[in-house]
Design a protein around this motif. Structure first.
Motif, short mmCIF file in Angstrom:
data_model
loop_
_atom_site.label_atom_id
_atom_site.label_comp_id
_atom_site.label_asym_id
_atom_site.label_seq_id
_atom_site.Cartn_x
_atom_site.Cartn_y
_atom_site.Cartn_z
N VAL A 154 18.79 9.84 55.35
CA VAL A 154 19.66 10.57 54.87
C VAL A 154 20.29 10.86 53.18
O VAL A 154 20.26 12.08 53.26
CB VAL A 154 21.63 10.03 55.27
N GLY A 155 20.21 9.46 52.59
CA GLY A 155 20.45 9.35 51.54
C GLY A 155 18.53 10.45 50.28
O GLY A 155 19.08 11.15 49.51
N LEU A 156 17.84 10.95 51.00
CA LEU A 156 16.43 11.18 50.53
C LEU A 156 16.89 12.47 50.89
O LEU A 156 16.59 13.32 50.02
CB LEU A 156 15.49 10.63 52.12
N CYS A 157 17.79 12.85 52.36
CA CYS A 157 17.66 14.15 52.57
C CYS A 157 18.87 14.49 51.16
O CYS A 157 18.82 15.88 50.63
CB CYS A 157 18.30 14.33 53.79
N VAL A 158 20.01 13.81 51.22
CA VAL A 158 20.97 13.70 50.09
C VAL A 158 20.08 14.18 48.53
O VAL A 158 20.36 15.80 47.83
CB VAL A 158 22.11 12.96 49.98
N VAL A 159 19.67 13.33 48.34
CA VAL A 159 19.07 13.83 46.82
C VAL A 159 18.09 14.44 46.77
O VAL A 159 18.38 15.64 45.19
CB VAL A 159 17.84 12.12 46.14
N ILE A 160 17.37 14.86 47.27
CA ILE A 160 16.09 16.09 47.61
C ILE A 160 17.00 17.52 47.11
O ILE A 160 16.59 18.23 46.14
CB ILE A 160 15.17 16.67 48.62
N GLY A 210 25.98 20.49 42.71
CA GLY A 210 25.02 19.04 43.26
C GLY A 210 25.16 18.34 43.82
O GLY A 210 24.89 18.17 45.21
N SER A 211 26.65 17.15 43.45
CA SER A 211 27.40 16.50 43.69
C SER A 211 27.51 17.47 44.99
O SER A 211 27.66 15.91 45.68
CB SER A 211 28.20 15.61 42.92
N MET A 212 28.44 17.91 44.67
CA MET A 212 29.29 18.69 46.12
C MET A 212 27.86 18.83 47.49
O MET A 212 28.64 18.93 48.14
CB MET A 212 30.15 19.86 45.76
N ILE A 213 26.83 19.88 47.07
CA ILE A 213 26.06 19.74 48.25
C ILE A 213 25.91 18.56 48.79
O ILE A 213 25.42 18.65 49.57
CB ILE A 213 24.89 20.98 47.01
N GLY A 228 24.19 5.34 46.25
CA GLY A 228 24.19 4.70 46.70
C GLY A 228 24.40 4.12 47.55
O GLY A 228 23.88 3.05 48.48
N THR A 229 25.46 4.09 48.16
CA THR A 229 25.99 3.67 49.75
C THR A 229 25.48 3.99 50.78
O THR A 229 24.89 3.69 51.50
CB THR A 229 27.55 3.61 49.76
N ILE A 230 25.12 5.36 50.11
CA ILE A 230 24.55 6.26 51.56
C ILE A 230 23.43 5.94 51.89
O ILE A 230 22.89 5.45 52.66
CB ILE A 230 24.40 8.03 51.18
N THR A 247 26.36 16.79 57.03
CA THR A 247 25.20 17.43 57.99
C THR A 247 23.85 16.91 58.87
O THR A 247 24.32 16.83 60.16
CB THR A 247 24.87 18.73 57.24
N THR A 248 23.55 15.74 58.05
CA THR A 248 22.20 15.40 58.50
C THR A 248 22.50 14.83 59.10
O THR A 248 22.05 14.49 60.56
CB THR A 248 21.17 15.01 57.44
N ALA A 249 23.06 13.75 58.62
CA ALA A 249 23.70 12.46 59.50
C ALA A 249 24.21 12.95 61.29
O ALA A 249 24.00 12.38 62.11
CB ALA A 249 24.97 11.72 59.37
N PHE A 250 24.74 13.49 60.72
CA PHE A 250 25.51 14.54 62.26
C PHE A 250 24.26 15.14 63.25
O PHE A 250 23.86 15.32 63.99
CB PHE A 250 26.09 16.06 62.29
#
Ligand code: G3P
Length: 200
Positions: free
Chosen positions: A120-126, A141-144, A111-113, A151-154
Motif C-alpha cells: 500500500v505504501g508503494l502505491c501511495v508514494v507512486i 499529492g498528500s491528500m491524493i 512511514g506508518t503506512i 482505496t488500495t487497502a480495500f
C-alpha cells in the motif's frame, strides 16, 4: 497490557518530536511564522532549502515507521502496532513540545503506512509523487496519497481494521489540509519549492 501502554505512550512522544520546528529554530527561524506556517518538511524546504527539508521528511517518516516496528518488537498484535503508528501521527500533529500544535502528519502517516503495509505504501508514494509532479502542489499529492491508501487497502482485501484505520488517517490528513484546500480553491496555494513570504 503494560507493553501495549508503553508502546502507545512512546509512539505518541516519538511522533511529537518536532524536527521541523527544531531545525528551523537552530537557524534562527520560527517555522510557524514563515511560508505556510506549517511545522513540516514542505515548509522547511520552502524556507531553508532541500537539505533541511529532506532531513525533516526522512526523520518524520522514520517516526511513523519506528513506532510500528517498536510495537511489533514488543510483541504487540498487528492492530495495536498500527495504533502505535496512528498515535505517532497524533503526536506529530498535536505535539506537547509545540503547545499541542504541529504539522499535518503526511510524512509520519507515510512511514506508518509503509511499516503496516509496504505494498500500500508503494502505491501511495507512486501516485502521491506523480500528483505532486503534475500539479506541483505537495498538499494535493498528500491528500491524493491518503485516498490511494484507503482505496488500495480495500481493493487488496486487507483486514477491516486496516481499511478503517487508513480511512481515519485520510480524513485526518484532509482536515489538517483545510487551509491548503481553501488556498487551492482561491488559486493562492504555493507550488513546491517556491518561497512563501509571511505565514498565511
Ligand atoms: O505535508 C504537508 C504538505 O502537504 C503541505 O505543506 O507547508 O504547503 O502547507 P504546506
Amino acid at each position: 497490557i503494560l507493553n501495549t501502554l508503553l508502546a502507545l505512550v512512546f509512539a505518541y512522544l516519538l511522533g511529537a518530536l518536532p524536527a521541523a520546528a527544531w531545525i528551523a529554530r537552530s537557524r534562527g527561524i520560527d517555522i510557524r511564522t514563515v511560508g505556510s506556517g506549517n511545522a513540516g518538511a514542505t515548509n522547511v524546504q520552502r524556507t531553508l532549502g532541500w537539505g533541511p527539508g529532506l532531513a525533516v521528511a526522512l526523520f518524520d517518516v522514520f517516526k511513523g515507521a519506528a513506532a510500528v516496528w517498536l510495537a511489533r518488537w514488543l510483541g504487540l498484535l498487528p492492530e495495536w502496532a498500527a495504533m502505535c503508528g496512528a498515535l505517532s501521527i497524533l503526536g506529530h500533529n498535536y505535539s506537547p513540545f509545540l503547545g499541542f500544535r504541529g504539522g499535518k502528519g503526511v510524512a509520519t502517516s507515510f512511514g506508518t503506512i509503509v511499516a503496516i503495509d509496504p505494498l500500500v505504501g508503494l502505491c501511495v508514494v507512486i501516485l502521491g509523487v506523480f500528483t505532486v509532479a503534475i500539479t506541483r502542489y505537495v498538499s494535493a499529492g498528500s491528500m491524493i496519497g491518503g485516498a490511494v491508501a484507503v482505496t488500495t487497502a480495500f481493493a487488496l482485501g486487507r483486514p477491516w481494521w486496516e481499511v478503517i484505520l487508513l480511512l481515519l488517517l485520510c480524513v485526518l490528513a484532509v482536515w489538517q489540509h483545510r487551509e491548503n484546500i481553501k488556498r487551492l480553491q482561491e488559486g493562492t496555494e504555493r507550488h513546491i519549492g517556491k518561497k512563501g513570504g509571511a505565514a498565511s
